[in-house]
Design a protein around this motif. Structure first.
Motif, short mmCIF file in Angstrom:
data_model
loop_
_atom_site.label_atom_id
_atom_site.label_comp_id
_atom_site.label_asym_id
_atom_site.label_seq_id
_atom_site.Cartn_x
_atom_site.Cartn_y
_atom_site.Cartn_z
N VAL A 120 0.84 -1.21 0.00
CA VAL A 120 0.00 0.00 0.00
C VAL A 120 0.87 1.26 0.00
CG1 VAL A 120 -1.60 1.33 1.42
CG2 VAL A 120 -2.02 -1.09 1.03
N GLY A 121 1.89 1.27 0.85
CA GLY A 121 2.77 2.43 0.89
C GLY A 121 3.54 2.65 -0.40
N LYS A 122 4.02 1.56 -1.00
CA LYS A 122 4.80 1.71 -2.24
C LYS A 122 3.91 2.08 -3.42
CE LYS A 122 7.77 0.65 0.62
NZ LYS A 122 6.84 0.87 1.72
N THR A 123 2.66 1.63 -3.40
CA THR A 123 1.70 2.09 -4.43
C THR A 123 1.43 3.58 -4.29
OG1 THR A 123 0.67 -0.09 -4.39
CG2 THR A 123 -0.58 1.70 -5.40
N ASN A 124 1.31 4.05 -3.05
CA ASN A 124 1.12 5.48 -2.82
C ASN A 124 2.31 6.27 -3.35
OD1 ASN A 124 -0.67 7.47 -1.05
ND2 ASN A 124 1.47 8.00 -0.72
N ALA A 125 3.53 5.77 -3.11
CA ALA A 125 4.73 6.46 -3.61
C ALA A 125 4.77 6.46 -5.14
CB ALA A 125 5.98 5.80 -3.05
N LEU A 126 4.39 5.35 -5.76
CA LEU A 126 4.38 5.26 -7.22
C LEU A 126 3.37 6.22 -7.83
CD1 LEU A 126 5.35 3.81 -9.81
CD2 LEU A 126 3.54 2.12 -9.41
N VAL A 127 2.18 6.30 -7.24
CA VAL A 127 1.15 7.20 -7.76
C VAL A 127 1.59 8.66 -7.63
CG1 VAL A 127 -1.21 8.00 -7.43
CG2 VAL A 127 -0.71 5.56 -7.37
N ASP A 137 -3.45 20.34 -11.22
CA ASP A 137 -4.25 19.37 -10.48
C ASP A 137 -5.18 18.58 -11.40
OD1 ASP A 137 -3.13 20.04 -8.05
OD2 ASP A 137 -4.58 21.62 -7.64
N LEU A 138 -5.73 19.23 -12.40
CA LEU A 138 -6.62 18.53 -13.32
C LEU A 138 -5.86 17.48 -14.13
CD1 LEU A 138 -9.49 18.33 -14.40
CD2 LEU A 138 -8.91 20.06 -16.10
N PHE A 139 -4.67 17.84 -14.60
CA PHE A 139 -3.86 16.88 -15.34
C PHE A 139 -3.36 15.76 -14.43
CE2 PHE A 139 0.03 15.52 -17.64
CZ PHE A 139 -0.59 15.13 -18.83
N GLN A 140 -3.11 16.08 -13.18
CA GLN A 140 -2.71 15.05 -12.23
C GLN A 140 -3.83 14.03 -12.01
OE1 GLN A 140 -1.40 16.92 -8.62
NE2 GLN A 140 0.67 17.33 -9.40
N ALA A 141 -5.08 14.50 -11.99
CA ALA A 141 -6.21 13.58 -11.88
C ALA A 141 -6.28 12.67 -13.10
CB ALA A 141 -7.51 14.36 -11.71
N PHE A 142 -5.98 13.23 -14.29
CA PHE A 142 -5.96 12.42 -15.50
C PHE A 142 -4.85 11.38 -15.44
CE2 PHE A 142 -4.13 11.83 -19.79
CZ PHE A 142 -5.20 11.18 -20.38
N LEU A 143 -3.66 11.78 -14.97
CA LEU A 143 -2.55 10.84 -14.84
C LEU A 143 -2.87 9.74 -13.82
CD1 LEU A 143 0.51 13.27 -14.88
CD2 LEU A 143 -0.25 11.75 -16.72
N SER A 144 -3.52 10.12 -12.73
CA SER A 144 -3.89 9.13 -11.72
C SER A 144 -4.89 8.12 -12.27
CB SER A 144 -4.48 9.84 -10.50
OG SER A 144 -4.87 8.91 -9.51
N SER A 145 -5.85 8.59 -13.07
CA SER A 145 -6.81 7.67 -13.68
C SER A 145 -6.13 6.72 -14.67
CB SER A 145 -7.92 8.45 -14.37
OG SER A 145 -7.38 9.24 -15.43
N CYS A 146 -5.16 7.25 -15.43
CA CYS A 146 -4.43 6.39 -16.38
C CYS A 146 -3.63 5.32 -15.65
CB CYS A 146 -3.52 7.24 -17.25
SG CYS A 146 -4.38 8.34 -18.40
#
Length: 593
Positions: A120-127, A137-146
């Motif tokens: 869980v922690g390493k996934t948080n770091a990767l994201v 922030d809007l583009f970051q939301a798009f990157l997070s969804s991808c």
């Protein structure tokens, strides 16, 4: 009515014991994870206090992300090897005498939770590292969804291949290299499920940031609206497609992939999304920033976010106790009404249930087609004759010679004969009918909406309790050793190891003494029965014959030595008390000068 109340009380006691042991398991996993994160934070040169003693933030440092992935692989391999190699003998009191006083079963379970907590922690770091490509922030939301979509698809593909070509993945026991690899695969897929779920929750948080860009603190109305929408969408998706386990139990896996009921990639993909829905609902309650339980604790005490506040820890501990009690009672009621337990989500599959329903509909349509043909022919005897001839084992494989003889007999008789046929019937269809009947018998049963809701609530309540006590474990370390850990990395490492050892020994002892499992109770009863039998046997023997035994002579010498030492100690203390009383009397009898 009295019997029902008695059964409910029994279920409540069992569920409370299960919840306490589950909470202890997660706490042990978290304190061991603190040791792994300690190594990661020291290697990457991060400030442990600023990071909250959680190796889950790397910003734009790619080496930090690689270090985190390597740390996860080490934790996964080491914990899997420990749990697989020690699960049989370490819980056996005959092989491990310490198992009579400490519950090693929760240590084995904690070994499965440790890589999950690290993942869980390493996934948080990767994201976070992936989102830091842009400052928008809007583009970051798009990157997070991808990234969430990429993780979901890749993990679903890997799980589909593993389930299709590896039988009995959910079986935790196995000998040799094959058994360890199967255990390792099970632990890996479990961690992948949590990684995908956490990436989807990070997507929800990125949506909150995108709605109010450039702000560190967000409007509570916006946060509540987004979280409420997340809960509604998750519940609707679960009710439509769930329950669908990522790792089904061995029987359900055999039904899905051996019989081909639900062996498509779609099943694996849906299972990951269903699991993400459960975790998103859990995080909506337990998120350390926006969770509903944290908001409730903040109304009681405003400084609950402080890591070094004793009152904040007490408030959160009170909330965790109340949540555990309510969760155990609700889970017991769910088990009593719907017969749902912790393994129900692994035994039930919506895709399998739908496939069974389609098979039933297809059979009914065939029967209706047969019935319509009989009605057209105008003779029930024709229908009965065709059914008996095609359902009998001798007629599963058609015989050309018999067909020729029937045709010749019909021509000689000159009478009209019914030529009813159910459907084009071949050898392959006959054997598929037999397999279909076996599949229907293996089907766990229909999944109603009430059953689906009960399984969802049972899983969410269990995970909420786990998250609450896991956060308290980190809070306890920060309060006891946080200031010391910030002085030097060596003190930080030693304090983590000491904290993990003390917490593990304390919780295992408490579980064995006050919350033993059914297996531990049976082992204790078997041990007590053996002691009683041995004592009766020793009493029944002749005294001289018994005294001649070397073991008894050693025990008798030690007993006499110990009793003599106690007697000498008591005499010395009595002499000291007499001397002190005599001196006091002499002092009191002296005349005043």
């Amino acid at each position: 009515m009295a019997g029902g109340k008695k059964e409910l009380r029994r279920l409540a006691r069992q569920t409370m014991v299960a919840y306490v042991r589950m909470a202890c398991t997660v706490v042990i996993a978290v304190v061991v994870r603190l040791c792994f994160d300690c190594g990661g934070l020291i290697l990457t040169g991060q400030d442990a206090t600023a990071a909250g003693f959680w190796f889950a933030h790397c910003k734009k440092d790619g080496k930090c992300v690689l270090s985190g992935i390597a740390l996860f692989c080490v934790s996964l391999a080491s914990c899997s090897l420990f749990a697989w190699s020690c699960q049989d003998w370490v819980t056996d009191p005959k092989a491990n005498p310490c198992a009579r006083k400490f519950s090693f079963a929760i240590i084995i379970e904690a070994a499965s939770w440790i890589p999950i907590s690290v993942a869980v922690g390493k996934t948080n770091a990767l994201v976070e590292w992936f989102m830091d490509i842009s400052d928008d922030d809007l583009f970051q939301a798009f990157l997070s969804s991808c990234l969430a979509l990429l993780l979901t698809l890749s993990c679903a593909l890997l799980t589909h291949v593993a389930m299709k070509y590896c039988r009995g993945v959910a079986d935790r026991k196995g000998a040799g290299l094959a058994g360890f690899l199967r255990f390792f695969l099970l632990a890996t897929i479990t961690c992948l499920g949590w990684a995908v779920a956490w990436s989807n929750w990070e997507l929800v948080l990125s949506v909150i940031d995108a709605l109010e860009p450039g702000q560190s603190s967000h409007c509570s109305l916006v946060v509540r609206a987004v979280i409420a929408l997340c809960i509604v969408l998750s519940a609707c998706f679960y009710l439509r497609f769930g329950p669908e386990p990522i790792i089904p139990d061995p029987q359900l896996q055999h039904l899905c992939y051996s019989h081909g009921y639900s062996s498509s990639l779609r099943r694996s993909l849906v299972s990951y999304v269903v699991y993400s829905c459960v975790i998103c609902m859990v995080m909506a309650c337990c998120d350390p920033t926006y969770g509903m339980l944290i908001s409730l604790a903040t109304t009681v005490y405003a400084s609950t976010s402080s890591l070094f506040d004793v009152q904040a820890l007490l408030v959160l501990c009170s909330v965790a106790c109340v949540v555990t009690l309510v969760g155990a009672l609700c889970s017991a009621a769910i088990t009593w009404i719907f017969e749902v337990d912790a393994a129900s989500s692994m035994r039930l599959s919506r895709s399998v249930n739908n496939a069974c329903n389609r098979m039933v509909v297809r059979r009914r349509s065939r029967f209706e087609a047969m019935l319509s043909e009989v009605q057209k022919a105008g003779s029930d005897a024709c229908f009965l004759e065709a059914s008996e001839s095609q359902d009998s084992p001798e007629r599963l494989i058609p015989n050309d010679e018999e067909e020729v003889e029937d045709e010749q007999a019909e021509e000689l008789s000159g009478s009209a004969r019914c030529t009813y046929s159910r459907l084009p019937f071949s050898d392959e269809d006959a054997f598929s009918e037999v397999d279909s009947e076996r599949q229907l018998q293996l089907n766990p049963g229909a999944i109603s909406n009430a059953l689906c809701v009960s399984v969802l609530l049972y899983d969410v309540l269990g995970f909420v309790v786990c998250f609450q006590w896991g956060m308290l474990a980190v809070r306890g370390y920060s309060l006891l050793f946080g200031q010391l850990a910030g002085k030097h990395w060596c003190l930080y490492a030693l304090s983590c190891i000491f904290y993990a050892l003390v917490v593990t020994m304390t919780l295992t002892r408490v579980c064995m003494a006050f919350f033993p499992s059914s297996e531990e109770l049976s082992q204790a009863e078997a041990g007590s029965d053996a002691v009683k039998d041995l004592s009766q046997e020793l009493r029944s023997e002749e005294p001289g014959e018994f005294i001649d035994r070397p073991a008894y002579r050693r025990w008798w010498r030690r007993k006499n030595m110990f009793s003599g030492w106690l007697d000498l100690l008591s005499r010395r203390r009595q002499a000291e008390r007499d001397l002190a009383c005599q001196e006091l009397c002499e002092t009191l009898n002296q005349p005043d000068s």
